[in-house]
Design a protein around this motif. Structure first.
Motif, PDB file in Angstrom:
ATOM      1  N   UNK A 213       0.871  -1.226  -0.094  1.00  0.00           N
ATOM      2  CA  UNK A 213      -0.031  -0.056   0.068  1.00  0.00           C
ATOM      3  C   UNK A 213       0.898   1.232   0.147  1.00  0.00           C
ATOM      4  N   UNK A 214       0.436   2.584  -0.419  1.00  0.00           N
ATOM      5  CA  UNK A 214       1.159   3.660  -0.136  1.00  0.00           C
ATOM      6  C   UNK A 214       1.618   3.719   1.355  1.00  0.00           C
ATOM      7  N   UNK A 215       2.716   4.380   1.301  1.00  0.00           N
ATOM      8  CA  UNK A 215       3.400   4.609   2.600  1.00  0.00           C
ATOM      9  C   UNK A 215       4.020   3.364   3.079  1.00  0.00           C
ATOM     10  N   UNK A 216       4.224   2.298   2.404  1.00  0.00           N
ATOM     11  CA  UNK A 216       4.998   1.122   2.644  1.00  0.00           C
ATOM     12  C   UNK A 216       6.472   1.576   2.478  1.00  0.00           C
ATOM     13  N   UNK A 217       7.146   1.056   3.597  1.00  0.00           N
ATOM     14  CA  UNK A 217       8.620   0.996   3.388  1.00  0.00           C
ATOM     15  C   UNK A 217       9.408  -0.396   3.156  1.00  0.00           C
ATOM     16  N   UNK A 218      10.394  -0.337   2.267  1.00  0.00           N
ATOM     17  CA  UNK A 218      10.893  -1.519   2.090  1.00  0.00           C
ATOM     18  C   UNK A 218      12.663  -1.329   2.498  1.00  0.00           C
ATOM     19  N   UNK A 219      13.209  -2.203   3.586  1.00  0.00           N
ATOM     20  CA  UNK A 219      14.552  -2.009   3.943  1.00  0.00           C
ATOM     21  C   UNK A 219      15.109  -3.350   3.348  1.00  0.00           C
ATOM     22  N   UNK A 220      16.078  -3.005   2.512  1.00  0.00           N
ATOM     23  CA  UNK A 220      16.618  -3.802   1.496  1.00  0.00           C
ATOM     24  C   UNK A 220      18.036  -3.921   1.760  1.00  0.00           C
ATOM     25  N   UNK A 221      18.688  -5.146   2.251  1.00  0.00           N
ATOM     26  CA  UNK A 221      20.014  -5.431   2.395  1.00  0.00           C
ATOM     27  C   UNK A 221      20.534  -5.906   1.117  1.00  0.00           C
ATOM     28  N   UNK A 222      21.683  -5.310   0.622  1.00  0.00           N
ATOM     29  CA  UNK A 222      22.185  -5.791  -0.771  1.00  0.00           C
ATOM     30  C   UNK A 222      23.676  -5.928  -0.693  1.00  0.00           C
ATOM     31  N   UNK A 223      24.375  -6.463  -1.796  1.00  0.00           N
ATOM     32  CA  UNK A 223      25.759  -6.874  -1.771  1.00  0.00           C
ATOM     33  C   UNK A 223      26.374  -6.367  -3.084  1.00  0.00           C
ATOM     34  N   UNK A 224      27.300  -5.725  -3.206  1.00  0.00           N
ATOM     35  CA  UNK A 224      27.691  -5.455  -4.702  1.00  0.00           C
ATOM     36  C   UNK A 224      28.865  -6.350  -5.240  1.00  0.00           C
ATOM     37  N   UNK A 225      28.900  -7.384  -4.592  1.00  0.00           N
ATOM     38  CA  UNK A 225      29.954  -8.361  -5.212  1.00  0.00           C
ATOM     39  C   UNK A 225      29.214  -9.743  -5.845  1.00  0.00           C
ATOM     40  N   UNK A 226      27.962  -9.440  -6.233  1.00  0.00           N
ATOM     41  CA  UNK A 226      27.043 -10.599  -6.830  1.00  0.00           C
ATOM     42  C   UNK A 226      27.307 -10.388  -8.406  1.00  0.00           C
TER      43      UNK A 226
END
Length: 282
Positions: A213-226
């Motif tokens: 829905x509107x105002x949903x937050x996504x906290x996304x962990x990422x790696x740059x070595x993929x």
């Protein structure tokens, strides 16, 4: 060891062990009182055995002079746990008291925030979603703690869902688990996408967008070595999400000013590999 515990079980114990290490510090960034119950038997063993390779390849590579030694991943676990805690709290505080909002932890592992993160008292629901092996092991320990009288009350309602992310889809949540697509959500995606294929990540981003829905937050962990052939880069993820109505609100590498928490050597450049990005559904 032939004990029925798979890779996911063991890596979850690794993170639990390092959260327990942080919780025992006098200057701790958070206090996870249950982590010590979830770290055995592999948590310390994995933390110790992985420390050299991660120091060399990620946290203190040759020539970088960062100064972590073998403590890089332990410090990273502490800082990322605090970062997630803070962003969840900030997001919940955006809503008036009494307004429904829900937090969903995808690949939750042995996370126990629902028992100790006080800001969740204003959330209506906390979802923990992971594989059958992880969730069964976790529930066994929770049941033991409850029987011993050592399990705190849930701060908000907890919902535990078994899901194999390589075979099943969160798109089924509204149909099988009463997920409300009209309720703002905070998705925690920590330590997950780096283990998924490009196609799996593409599908996950689509499903997240369709469910949010509107105002949903996504906290996304990422790696740059993929490698590019195996996963999506954070720039590609950013592009995909923006096309689906998300706005990038933050991108932080471990060691950046807002992602240090006194767990990164002073006056050293930020890490170039591991980080978090925050996205808001508009």
């Amino acid at each position: 060891d032939d004990d029925g515990l798979d890779f996911s079980n063991k890596t979850s114990m690794w993170i639990a062990y390092e959260r327990d290490v942080e919780s025992r510090r006098d200057d701790r960034l958070f206090n996870d009182p249950l982590a010590k119950h979830f770290s055995g038997p592999y948590g310390k063993r994995l933390s110790d055995s992985m420390s050299f390779g991660l120091a060399y390849g990620v946290f203190d590579p040759p020539g970088s002079d960062i100064g972590f030694g073998l403590e890089g991943h332990v410090m990273y676990t502490a800082a990322r746990t605090r970062l997630i805690n803070d962003r969840v709290e900030q997001w919940i505080q955006e809503f008036e008291k009494g307004k429904d909002c829900q937090v969903l932890n995808l690949g939750a592992g042995l996370d126990t925030r629902v028992y100790w993160l006080e800001s969740l008292e204003r959330a209506s629901l906390y979802w923990e979603i992971d594989s059958e092996s992880v969730m069964a092991h976790k529930q066994k320990i929770l049941d033991q703690l409850k029987e011993q009288g050592d399990l705190p009350d849930e701060i908000c309602e907890r919902k535990a869902i078994i899901m194999d992310f390589s075979k099943e889809s969160i798109a089924d949540l509204p149909y099988h688990h009463a997920y409300k697509t009209t309720t703002p959500s905070c998705w925690i995606v920590e330590g997950l996408i780096m283990y998924l294929t490009r196609d799996d990540v593409e599908q996950l981003l689509k499903n997240l967008s369709d469910l949010s829905a509107t105002d949903t937050l996504l906290i996304l962990n990422f790696s740059n070595n993929i490698p590019a052939e195996k996963g999506l880069s954070i720039d590609e993820i950013d592009e995909r999400l923006q096309s689906k109505g998300w706005k990038t609100t933050e991108r932080l590498m471990f060691g950046d000013e807002r992602f240090r928490f006194n767990r990164y050597p002073v006056d050293k450049p930020g890490n170039k590999i591991v980080g978090f990005a925050m996205f808001k559904k508009t």
